[in-house]
Design a protein around this motif. Structure first.
Motif, short mmCIF file in Angstrom:
data_model
loop_
_atom_site.label_atom_id
_atom_site.label_comp_id
_atom_site.label_asym_id
_atom_site.label_seq_id
_atom_site.Cartn_x
_atom_site.Cartn_y
_atom_site.Cartn_z
N VAL A 81 0.86 -1.18 0.00
CA VAL A 81 0.00 0.00 0.00
C VAL A 81 0.89 1.23 0.00
O VAL A 81 1.85 1.30 0.75
CB VAL A 81 -0.91 0.02 1.25
CG1 VAL A 81 -1.74 1.28 1.29
CG2 VAL A 81 -1.80 -1.21 1.27
N SER A 82 0.57 2.17 -0.85
CA SER A 82 1.32 3.42 -0.84
C SER A 82 0.33 4.57 -0.75
O SER A 82 -0.81 4.46 -1.17
CB SER A 82 2.18 3.56 -2.10
OG SER A 82 1.35 3.63 -3.23
N SER A 83 0.78 5.65 -0.18
CA SER A 83 -0.08 6.82 -0.06
C SER A 83 0.77 8.07 -0.18
O SER A 83 1.99 8.03 -0.03
CB SER A 83 -0.83 6.81 1.26
OG SER A 83 0.06 6.93 2.34
N GLU A 84 0.10 9.14 -0.45
CA GLU A 84 0.77 10.42 -0.60
C GLU A 84 -0.10 11.47 0.09
O GLU A 84 -1.30 11.53 -0.12
CB GLU A 84 0.90 10.76 -2.08
CG GLU A 84 1.56 12.08 -2.36
CD GLU A 84 1.64 12.36 -3.86
OE1 GLU A 84 1.66 13.54 -4.21
OE2 GLU A 84 1.69 11.40 -4.66
N ARG A 85 0.49 12.26 0.91
CA ARG A 85 -0.26 13.30 1.62
C ARG A 85 -0.41 14.50 0.69
O ARG A 85 0.57 15.02 0.16
CB ARG A 85 0.46 13.71 2.89
CG ARG A 85 -0.34 14.69 3.70
CD ARG A 85 0.38 15.01 5.01
NE ARG A 85 -0.42 15.92 5.78
CZ ARG A 85 -1.10 15.58 6.86
NH1 ARG A 85 -1.05 14.35 7.31
NH2 ARG A 85 -1.81 16.47 7.52
#
Length: 84
Positions: free
Chosen positions: A49-53
């Motif tokens: 899982v990857s995320s970006e703020r």
């Protein structure tokens, strides 16, 4: 030993909310995974899982939605229940 009426109500409410949450989570997982919550969805790649703020200022939407864009905007498609 008997519980007071307000504690019985609180316990029943908490139990109902827990069951509702579990049911909704199962339903969402089943919808994403082709009917079985444990199966990966069609778009699933791996367990990573990857995320970006992303932060937007209070005026970001106002700056984006110019009068021209508002006139050209189209409604988003609404979900359709199969069989209806």
């Amino acid at each position: 030993m008997s519980l007071p009426q307000h504690r019985k109500l609180a316990l029943a409410t908490a139990t109902a909310l827990a069951l509702l949450t579990a049911g909704l989570a199962w339903q969402a997982a089943a919808a994403d995974g082709g009917g079985h919550p444990a199966s990966p969805g069609a778009g699933a790649k791996s367990g990573t899982v990857s995320s970006e703020r992303v932060e937007h200022g209070p005026g970001a939407a106002e700056d984006y939605w110019t009068p021209e864009r508002m006139r050209a905007a189209e409604p988003a498609p609404m979900p359709v229940v199969p069989g209806e």
